[in-house]
Design a protein around this motif. Sequence first.
Motif, PDB file in Angstrom:
ATOM      1  N   CYS A  39       0.808  -1.223   0.000  1.00 27.46           N
ATOM      2  CA  CYS A  39       0.000   0.000   0.000  1.00 27.46           C
ATOM      3  C   CYS A  39       0.838   1.269   0.000  1.00 27.46           C
ATOM      4  N   HIS A  40       1.969   1.262   0.705  1.00 25.01           N
ATOM      5  CA  HIS A  40       2.632   2.526   1.015  1.00 25.01           C
ATOM      6  C   HIS A  40       4.101   2.635   0.624  1.00 25.01           C
ATOM      7  N   LEU A  41       4.761   1.542   0.298  1.00 25.60           N
ATOM      8  CA  LEU A  41       6.196   1.610   0.030  1.00 25.60           C
ATOM      9  C   LEU A  41       6.485   1.424  -1.460  1.00 25.60           C
ATOM     10  N   PRO A  42       7.686   1.826  -1.920  1.00 27.93           N
ATOM     11  CA  PRO A  42       8.023   1.722  -3.349  1.00 27.93           C
ATOM     12  C   PRO A  42       7.911   0.287  -3.854  1.00 27.93           C
ATOM     13  N   LYS A  43       7.697   0.172  -5.149  1.00 25.66           N
ATOM     14  CA  LYS A  43       7.569  -1.147  -5.787  1.00 25.66           C
ATOM     15  C   LYS A  43       8.924  -1.677  -6.249  1.00 25.66           C
ATOM     16  N   HIS A  44       9.985  -1.138  -5.672  1.00 29.13           N
ATOM     17  CA  HIS A  44      11.335  -1.555  -6.050  1.00 29.13           C
ATOM     18  C   HIS A  44      12.243  -1.384  -4.827  1.00 29.13           C
ATOM     19  N   ASP A  45      13.445  -1.936  -4.901  1.00 29.23           N
ATOM     20  CA  ASP A  45      14.409  -1.733  -3.818  1.00 29.23           C
ATOM     21  C   ASP A  45      14.692  -0.241  -3.667  1.00 29.23           C
ATOM     22  N   ALA A  46      14.775   0.227  -2.430  1.00 28.64           N
ATOM     23  CA  ALA A  46      14.942   1.668  -2.214  1.00 28.64           C
ATOM     24  C   ALA A  46      15.606   1.914  -0.862  1.00 28.64           C
ATOM     25  N   ILE A  47      16.040   3.140  -0.664  1.00 32.03           N
ATOM     26  CA  ILE A  47      16.557   3.564   0.629  1.00 32.03           C
ATOM     27  C   ILE A  47      15.398   4.071   1.476  1.00 32.03           C
ATOM     28  N   VAL A  48      15.230   3.511   2.644  1.00 31.53           N
ATOM     29  CA  VAL A  48      14.201   3.933   3.595  1.00 31.53           C
ATOM     30  C   VAL A  48      14.905   4.572   4.789  1.00 31.53           C
TER      31      VAL A  48
END
Length: 379
Positions: free
Chosen positions: A42-51
Amino acid sequence: MLRAAEVQANLPCQFPSFVKYMLPSHVSGGFWLGFPKRFCDCHLPKHDAIVVLVDENDEESPTKYLIDKNGLSGGWRGFSIAHNLLEGDVLVFQLIQPSKFKVYIVRENCLTEIDGAITLLNLDFRARPIKSDHDEEIKIFEAKEEKYLEPPVLDINQDDKIEEPMLLPNSDHDPIADQCGNDSDNGSDVLEGIRFSESRVEFKDVKDYSGFNIIVDGLTIDSEVPALHIRTKYYDLCRAQNSFLHDHLLAGLNVKLAAGMITETVNIADAIRACESWTPREYLDTWDNTLKGFECLGMNVGFLRARISKLDSLSSESKDVLESKKVELAEAKEEMRIIEEKVLKVKQVMKNVESEIEALTKKDANFELKFKALAASPW
């Protein structure tokens, strides 16, 4: 867990959040932290990312988010060690920006830290603190519905851990949605409704209603306009203008105010369509003044105000012509009255003259006799 629930219950409703109970695999060994799958979807990117994780002192720690595993890998170990996280601690993750979490740490054996966290939250007076019974199974009864908080089962090992489902209590005014996902980290509750938009969408890219979302300040607020017919009609208005009517609302505007303006804009549009020629002008003025206020806040409602202005002008023009004819009729009637009075006077004069003529006619007969008598008299 109850103190963590109290923190989550008092968080602002527009930011989604969930809680994580710290197991040994989270704070030692592999240092792997899984997020609820549905929350990620629902809320996070659809790819690897820096959080980015922001602690209670506003210090930021970048971590690596892996989409395939729905959790944090690189960077989480440093955060865990830097903050002395232990088994039994509970973390409340609040998504304050896309890919940025505010993290509140609720220590198992430290009440003062959670007290400080709650102070930082600027608590809403409607939120209710939760009282606990230290039983193995804890039941929490709220005014609207009954919810249960079950203690998690400790993981057996780092690779094969089991967590029991947990439902966390929420404040009176912010309903909590169903549990997000069925992955191995199934021990977190998610606040649904308002959520971050992953990207800016141009209206030209919206093909039909199914792809239409109301996004204000980077937040999708469809849940604040729950009536389907309102959203459908609002989509029709946007489609008529080929743009999002709310696209230029002032930054930082309260989402409930934005949703209220959208709803009222639809209501006024319906009222304009339904108005008749005899609709009081005061109604048109009220609608226009309301839309003028919305326009000052950035709402694109100029086309509705233009329609009201045209209706008002048309109505005014018709009323002006009508009033002009009424005045003309009144003047004609007044002139007719004056003429009728003159006619009456003329008739009276005519009657008097006729009487005088009749009297003179009788007098002339006697005059003729006298005249002949005088003419024929002896000299």
